[in-house]
Design a protein around this motif. Structure first.
Motif, short mmCIF file in Angstrom:
data_model
loop_
_atom_site.label_atom_id
_atom_site.label_comp_id
_atom_site.label_asym_id
_atom_site.label_seq_id
_atom_site.Cartn_x
_atom_site.Cartn_y
_atom_site.Cartn_z
N GLY A 97 0.79 -1.23 0.00
CA GLY A 97 0.00 0.00 0.00
C GLY A 97 0.82 1.28 0.00
O GLY A 97 0.58 2.18 -0.82
N ARG A 98 1.79 1.39 0.89
CA ARG A 98 2.57 2.63 1.00
C ARG A 98 3.41 2.89 -0.27
O ARG A 98 3.34 3.99 -0.83
N PRO A 99 4.20 1.92 -0.73
CA PRO A 99 4.94 2.20 -1.97
C PRO A 99 4.02 2.37 -3.17
O PRO A 99 4.32 3.15 -4.08
N LEU A 100 2.87 1.66 -3.19
CA LEU A 100 1.94 1.82 -4.30
C LEU A 100 1.34 3.23 -4.30
O LEU A 100 1.17 3.83 -5.36
N LEU A 101 1.05 3.76 -3.12
CA LEU A 101 0.54 5.12 -3.02
C LEU A 101 1.59 6.12 -3.53
O LEU A 101 1.26 7.05 -4.29
#
Length: 301
Positions: free
Chosen positions: A168-172
């Protein structure tokens, strides 16, 4: 008690009695359980779809769910297998095409989409016993959802959400500014491929509730509505889940008490929320010019 000429149960306006009656049928309990799973998964995946501006990819994956389900029925297997097989395969094809230019990707994706849709109608014509199948596949139904299907949806949905939680964080980061993310060592290309596979799985899930033509609406409209109302990622994501959940459960209730397709109600309720959000933003802007706080800025989508 049924509505005259429709065969649908009558709404008595006694909410407790109406819901007790509706949930006295196992197929409706299964429908609400499946709807809850589909709403949450579609909302979370759809939030990233809107943020990443990949609505065309989502539309393509939802469109090819139709030939997948029709082809599975023609082969004598459950439509569920067709949904998942072709949706995930389409997602992988789109991921492979992203290596070319944007124009080439759009042209090839649109060509494949048109061919597969035509194949889907061919499959339904070859399978003469399908009867009401095309309408069910295209516009969704709450009838015939079994406990085993609910279990399958729950397992797949849990896997999709678990993977999204991990990336989630790197994708965001990669969704908001892919060039900077790539410069800082984020595997933007790999994240894009993984996300498209998750999109395929989520689409296959939602298609079984809303139908292949309207799954795109459930996946995009709540996210677009939430991102109009707030620019804060965590709040926007939570609001997307709430809106999708409300649209799905209200749609199931409306479909039970009417003879019309489930997908129509889910889409209409979600779209009504979108219009209200636009109206609220416009009103807030007017009030802001009058010296009151303006509406929050929309997240780029």
């Amino acid at each position: 008690m049924t509505l005259a000429g429709t065969g649908a149960p009558a709404w008595s306006w006694n909410l407790l009695t109406d819901f007790q009656d509706m949930w006295s049928y196992p197929f409706m309990v299964n429908a609400f359980r499946a709807g809850a799973v589909v709403a949450v998964v579609s909302a979370v995946v759809g939030w990233f779809v809107v943020l990443r501006r990949q609505t065309f990819a989502a539309h393509t994956v939802s469109a090819v769910a139709f030939p997948g389900a029709a082809g599975a029925l023609l082969l004598g297997v459950s439509a569920v297998y067709g949904y998942f097989t072709l949706c995930v395969a389409a997602a992988l094809v789109i991921a492979a095409l992203r290596g070319g230019g944007e124009h080439e990707e759009s042209a090839l994706t649109g060509t494949v989409q048109a061919f597969l849709l035509a194949s889907g109608f061919l499959f339904t014509a070859l399978y003469r016993g399908l009867l009401e199948g095309p309408q069910t596949i295209l516009f969704g139904t709450f009838l015939g959802i079994t406990s085993s299907q609910v279990t399958l949806l729950t397992v797949v949905g849990s896997v999709v959400l678990a993977v999204l939680a991990l990336i989630g964080r790197p994708l965001l980061f990669a969704s908001v500014d892919p060039q900077v993310a790539s410069g800082r060592g984020v595997p933007v290309r790999a994240l894009s491929v993984v996300f498209l596979v998750l999109l395929g799985a989520a689409t296959a899930e939602a298609s079984q509730i809303t139908g292949t033509l309207l799954v795109f609406a459930l996946m995009v409209i709540p996210a677009a509505t939430a991102q109009i109302l707030t620019a804060r990622p965590a709040l926007s994501l939570a609001l997307t889940v709430l809106l999708a959940f409300a649209a799905t459960w209200l749609g199931l209730t409306a479909a039970y008490y009417s003879p019309y397709p489930l997908g129509f109600f889910v889409t209409t309720i979600a779209f009504a929320g979108y219009l209200l959000a636009l109206g609220w933003r416009s009103l807030s802007a007017v009030l802001g010019r009058a010296g009151l706080p303006a509406a929050p800025r929309e997240v780029p989508a």
